[in-house]
Design a protein around this motif. Structure first.
Motif, PDB file in Angstrom:
ATOM      1  N   CYS A 247       0.845  -1.195   0.000  1.00 25.02           N
ATOM      2  CA  CYS A 247       0.000   0.000   0.000  1.00 25.02           C
ATOM      3  C   CYS A 247       0.878   1.241   0.000  1.00 25.02           C
ATOM      4  N   THR A 248       0.316   2.355  -0.485  1.00 28.05           N
ATOM      5  CA  THR A 248       0.961   3.646  -0.291  1.00 28.05           C
ATOM      6  C   THR A 248       0.601   4.150   1.101  1.00 28.05           C
ATOM      7  N   GLY A 249       1.309   5.170   1.538  1.00 26.86           N
ATOM      8  CA  GLY A 249       1.093   5.636   2.906  1.00 26.86           C
ATOM      9  C   GLY A 249       1.870   4.770   3.888  1.00 26.86           C
ATOM     10  N   ASN A 250       1.401   4.736   5.112  1.00 20.64           N
ATOM     11  CA  ASN A 250       2.077   4.001   6.184  1.00 20.64           C
ATOM     12  C   ASN A 250       1.615   2.549   6.209  1.00 20.64           C
ATOM     13  N   PRO A 251       2.451   1.595   5.794  1.00 19.57           N
ATOM     14  CA  PRO A 251       2.003   0.197   5.769  1.00 19.57           C
ATOM     15  C   PRO A 251       1.717  -0.367   7.161  1.00 19.57           C
ATOM     16  N   ASP A 252       2.448   0.099   8.167  1.00 19.83           N
ATOM     17  CA  ASP A 252       2.214  -0.417   9.519  1.00 19.83           C
ATOM     18  C   ASP A 252       0.814  -0.059  10.006  1.00 19.83           C
ATOM     19  N   ALA A 253       0.327   1.131   9.613  1.00 17.01           N
ATOM     20  CA  ALA A 253      -0.997   1.564  10.036  1.00 17.01           C
ATOM     21  C   ALA A 253      -2.105   0.741   9.382  1.00 17.01           C
ATOM     22  N   ARG A 254      -1.803   0.105   8.257  1.00 18.07           N
ATOM     23  CA  ARG A 254      -2.814  -0.676   7.537  1.00 18.07           C
ATOM     24  C   ARG A 254      -2.720  -2.172   7.831  1.00 18.07           C
ATOM     25  N   THR A 255      -1.638  -2.597   8.457  1.00 17.03           N
ATOM     26  CA  THR A 255      -1.442  -4.025   8.663  1.00 17.03           C
ATOM     27  C   THR A 255      -2.502  -4.622   9.580  1.00 17.03           C
ATOM     28  N   GLU A 256      -2.902  -3.891  10.626  1.00 15.56           N
ATOM     29  CA  GLU A 256      -3.910  -4.440  11.550  1.00 15.56           C
ATOM     30  C   GLU A 256      -5.229  -4.715  10.836  1.00 15.56           C
ATOM     31  N   THR A 257      -5.676  -3.764  10.015  1.00 13.57           N
ATOM     32  CA  THR A 257      -6.917  -3.982   9.274  1.00 13.57           C
ATOM     33  C   THR A 257      -6.748  -5.097   8.253  1.00 13.57           C
ATOM     34  N   LEU A 258      -5.600  -5.133   7.575  1.00 10.07           N
ATOM     35  CA  LEU A 258      -5.322  -6.213   6.629  1.00 10.07           C
ATOM     36  C   LEU A 258      -5.427  -7.578   7.313  1.00 10.07           C
ATOM     37  N   GLN A 259      -4.864  -7.675   8.484  1.00 11.54           N
ATOM     38  CA  GLN A 259      -4.896  -8.953   9.202  1.00 11.54           C
ATOM     39  C   GLN A 259      -6.312  -9.340   9.605  1.00 11.54           C
ATOM     40  N   LYS A 260      -7.151  -8.350   9.923  1.00  9.78           N
ATOM     41  CA  LYS A 260      -8.555  -8.639  10.231  1.00  9.78           C
ATOM     42  C   LYS A 260      -9.294  -9.154   9.001  1.00  9.78           C
ATOM     43  N   LEU A 261      -8.966  -8.570   7.856  1.00  3.43           N
ATOM     44  CA  LEU A 261      -9.691  -8.891   6.637  1.00  3.43           C
ATOM     45  C   LEU A 261      -9.148 -10.112   5.908  1.00  3.43           C
ATOM     46  N   TRP A 262      -7.882 -10.481   6.173  1.00  3.87           N
ATOM     47  CA  TRP A 262      -7.271 -11.572   5.410  1.00  3.87           C
ATOM     48  C   TRP A 262      -6.771 -12.689   6.316  1.00  3.87           C
ATOM     49  N   SER A 263      -5.723 -12.415   7.052  1.00  4.32           N
ATOM     50  CA  SER A 263      -5.113 -13.448   7.887  1.00  4.32           C
ATOM     51  C   SER A 263      -4.149 -12.796   8.870  1.00  4.32           C
ATOM     52  N   PRO A 264      -4.046 -13.298  10.099  1.00  3.06           N
ATOM     53  CA  PRO A 264      -3.115 -12.725  11.070  1.00  3.06           C
ATOM     54  C   PRO A 264      -1.653 -12.846  10.659  1.00  3.06           C
ATOM     55  N   GLU A 265      -1.350 -13.724   9.691  1.00  2.00           N
ATOM     56  CA  GLU A 265       0.045 -13.983   9.324  1.00  2.00           C
ATOM     57  C   GLU A 265       0.597 -12.996   8.300  1.00  2.00           C
ATOM     58  N   VAL A 266      -0.267 -12.195   7.665  1.00  2.00           N
ATOM     59  CA  VAL A 266       0.204 -11.329   6.573  1.00  2.00           C
ATOM     60  C   VAL A 266       0.570  -9.951   7.103  1.00  2.00           C
ATOM     61  N   ARG A 267       1.310  -9.205   6.292  1.00  2.00           N
ATOM     62  CA  ARG A 267       1.642  -7.822   6.641  1.00  2.00           C
ATOM     63  C   ARG A 267       1.638  -6.980   5.382  1.00  2.00           C
ATOM     64  N   MET A 268       1.457  -5.695   5.566  1.00  8.52           N
ATOM     65  CA  MET A 268       1.456  -4.759   4.451  1.00  8.52           C
ATOM     66  C   MET A 268       2.875  -4.249   4.210  1.00  8.52           C
ATOM     67  N   GLU A 269       3.254  -4.142   2.929  1.00  4.76           N
ATOM     68  CA  GLU A 269       4.551  -3.609   2.545  1.00  4.76           C
ATOM     69  C   GLU A 269       4.353  -2.234   1.900  1.00  4.76           C
ATOM     70  N   SER A 270       5.421  -1.454   1.848  1.00  8.55           N
ATOM     71  CA  SER A 270       5.348  -0.095   1.302  1.00  8.55           C
ATOM     72  C   SER A 270       5.393  -0.120  -0.221  1.00  8.55           C
ATOM     73  N   LEU A 271       4.349   0.412  -0.850  1.00  5.28           N
ATOM     74  CA  LEU A 271       4.306   0.462  -2.306  1.00  5.28           C
ATOM     75  C   LEU A 271       5.232   1.542  -2.848  1.00  5.28           C
ATOM     76  N   GLU A 272       5.343   2.677  -2.148  1.00  2.00           N
ATOM     77  CA  GLU A 272       6.243   3.735  -2.619  1.00  2.00           C
ATOM     78  C   GLU A 272       7.698   3.281  -2.607  1.00  2.00           C
ATOM     79  N   GLU A 273       8.084   2.548  -1.565  1.00  2.00           N
ATOM     80  CA  GLU A 273       9.464   2.060  -1.507  1.00  2.00           C
ATOM     81  C   GLU A 273       9.730   1.025  -2.602  1.00  2.00           C
ATOM     82  N   ALA A 274       8.705   0.230  -2.916  1.00  2.00           N
ATOM     83  CA  ALA A 274       8.878  -0.812  -3.924  1.00  2.00           C
ATOM     84  C   ALA A 274       8.777  -0.264  -5.344  1.00  2.00           C
ATOM     85  N   TRP A 275       8.094   0.891  -5.516  1.00  2.00           N
ATOM     86  CA  TRP A 275       7.837   1.398  -6.861  1.00  2.00           C
ATOM     87  C   TRP A 275       7.982   2.920  -6.866  1.00  2.00           C
TER      88      TRP A 275
END
Length: 282
Positions: A247-275
């Motif tokens: 995701c763009t923005g702060n990936p740590d701030a989105r990881t908690e919601t991502l884990q609720k919606l997908w799985s506790p094992e996943v995490r969000m990575e920074s899209l700006e850093e990757a691209w």
């Protein structure tokens, strides 16, 4: 059309999906159900969401940049898991890339087929409600039935914040759904990919006899059909099907919601850093 430096029909390649925010995960979960052997890559623009108030040209450019990121990861298809982005950019994506590009749009046609009382409500973002695409769907399929589009500012933000069952979320839903029920709607279309995560609350407000239509399963089925036609569907399992999220923005701030919606094992990575093309854009 872009010339890719890889064979996009290779069954071992991943499927890419994009959205303005986390709502596209509702589509991705249906893809995972339909295609459990496939690797999935999801890129979203949380740092610039919502897209609904952006100019169409800005949205199109943004979608193309994120699609460039996905093709850099050698995807064999892209799913535009966003009604707003589908309306703004699907034609350009299909002209640019040779692999299947699958969009999503409000499920007006099946809703009209299912309504018994002849009144259908469409819940969506302001841009989708005012889009030519939705107007065309209503003109083509409504017939003698009444289709009532309702813009729902605030609902997307509740999903992004992970507030699925809070009093505030219930109040916002009541504000939009209550008048539709009062007007006789017996079928509601979820016209934003964020809204399936609120389906239980919407059902509770609408009543158990109201039919709620989520187009995400149909998108997943169509993707499976297209991959099968192209000979690129994965038929044998690898070590395990992976899922990665940026995701763009702060990936740590989105990881908690991502884990609720997908799985506790996943995490969000920074899209700006990757691209880097997504950095420092207004």
């Amino acid at each position: 059309m872009a010339s890719l430096n890889y064979d996009w029909r290779d069954p071992s390649l991943p499927i890419g999906a994009l959205d303005s925010g986390l709502g596209g995960l509702s589509v991705l979960r249906e893809i995972r159900k339909a295609l459990p052997l496939e690797d999935l890559l999801f890129a979203c623009d949380c740092g610039k969401a919502p897209w609904g108030d952006r100019p169409g040209s800005w949205i199109e450019d943004r979608v193309m940049k994120i699609a460039g990121f996905l093709t850099a990861h050698r995807v064999k298809a892209i799913v535009v898991a966003c009604n707003t982005a589908t309306s703004a950019a699907i034609d350009r994506l299909r002209a640019e890339f040779p692999f299947p590009v699958i969009g999503i749009e409000p499920a007006v046609k099946p809703a009209v087929r299912m309504t018994k009382d002849g009144v259908v409500g469409v819940l969506a973002t302001t841009r989708t409600i005012t889009s030519n695409r939705l107007e065309s769907l209503i003109e083509r399929f409504a017939g003698n039935d009444r289709v009532i589009p309702v813009a729902c500012p605030g609902l997307m933000e509740q999903v992004e914040a992970g507030e699925f069952h809070t009093p505030k979320t219930r109040r916002i839903i009541e504000k939009y759904v209550g008048p539709l029920i009062d007007q006789g709607a017996d079928t509601l279309v979820l016209g934003c990919t964020h809204y399936p995560f609120l389906a239980d609350e919407i059902q509770a407000v609408a009543g158990k006899d109201v039919v709620i239509i989520d187009p995400s399963p149909a998108v997943a089925r169509f993707l499976a059909q297209r991959l099968t036609e192209e000979g690129s569907i994965r038929k044998t399992a690898g070590a395990s099907a992976i899922s990665r999220f940026w995701c763009t923005g702060n990936p740590d701030a989105r990881t908690e919601t991502l884990q609720k919606l997908w799985s506790p094992e996943v995490r969000m990575e920074s899209l700006e850093e990757a691209w880097p093309p997504l950095r420092d854009e207004l």
